[in-house]
Design an enzyme around this catalytic site. Sequence first.
Site, short mmCIF file in Angstrom:
data_model
loop_
_atom_site.label_atom_id
_atom_site.label_comp_id
_atom_site.label_asym_id
_atom_site.label_seq_id
_atom_site.Cartn_x
_atom_site.Cartn_y
_atom_site.Cartn_z
N GLY A 1 44.84 32.56 37.85
CA GLY A 1 45.95 32.97 37.01
C GLY A 1 46.45 34.35 37.41
O GLY A 1 45.84 35.07 38.19
N HIS B 1 43.83 43.65 47.44
CA HIS B 1 42.41 43.85 47.72
C HIS B 1 42.31 44.62 49.03
O HIS B 1 43.06 44.34 49.98
CB HIS B 1 41.68 42.53 47.87
CG HIS B 1 41.70 41.67 46.64
ND1 HIS B 1 41.36 42.15 45.40
CD2 HIS B 1 42.02 40.37 46.47
CE1 HIS B 1 41.46 41.17 44.52
NE2 HIS B 1 41.87 40.09 45.13
N GLY C 1 41.64 38.35 37.31
CA GLY C 1 42.34 37.07 37.41
C GLY C 1 41.34 35.99 37.74
O GLY C 1 40.57 36.14 38.69
N ALA D 1 38.79 43.02 40.39
CA ALA D 1 38.98 43.95 41.50
C ALA D 1 39.00 45.36 40.90
O ALA D 1 39.93 45.71 40.17
CB ALA D 1 40.28 43.66 42.24
N CYS E 1 50.38 43.24 39.65
CA CYS E 1 50.29 42.32 38.51
C CYS E 1 51.63 42.15 37.80
O CYS E 1 51.67 41.73 36.63
CB CYS E 1 49.21 42.78 37.53
SG CYS E 1 47.57 42.91 38.27
#
Length: 232
Positions: free
Chosen positions: A79, A85, A148, A167, A185
Amino acid sequence: MDRRPLEVTYIDRMEYAHAWDVQKEIVGKLDAGEARETLMLLQHPPTYTIGSQRHPEHLLLTPEQLEAQGISVFQIDRGGDITYHGPGQLVGYPLLMLGNREALNLHGYLRSLEEVIIRLLAAHGIEGNRKPEYTGVWVGNLKIAAIGVKFNKCKHRRGFITSHGFAFNIKSGIQHEGFKGIVPCGIQEYGVTSLEDCTQQTFSVEQIAKEIVPHFEQQFSFAAEWQAHSKP
């Protein structure tokens, strides 16, 4: 309450595609009763992942810029929106069975992941918080950890198996690296921060990987067992 065993691994660097494949393999084995619940802790090379919300406009770099900067892009099955990352960030992938024990409280699982990071921050004198409209952990108005997940419906038993995860930004300056190429995001009004920026101290990602495990054990009632190829 009895504590379930939890296999824990830490790897300094793992390509994103490989980590995703490993997650899917463990999910399948967990569903078949052939594996134990696992917490993968690692770092990725520079990577953008785009979740199920699919907002391509939140990726601000052209394909040519992505190639020049050596950043990979994956559209994945968790999601959420787009996130980054990279080195200096602790990524955690809990692969857990959610069933009768958790009463299938999927939102509660997200809050529990946030709580693990909030407790670690508190141990360093930092007040982490939540924002009701967003998933993740914040320090003031700066996001320090993105979350997520995917809830994989079991085929052979009742319940779900979690994949993907969190993360957690550790090293100073990470917000000026990969995050500048996206709207993290999909949130435009707030920025990001890191543990080093909040504490004015220096940490290795491996050190924080070691520190986070006891908080994870406590929050989820596990007994961690570090694997031989990890670095406890």
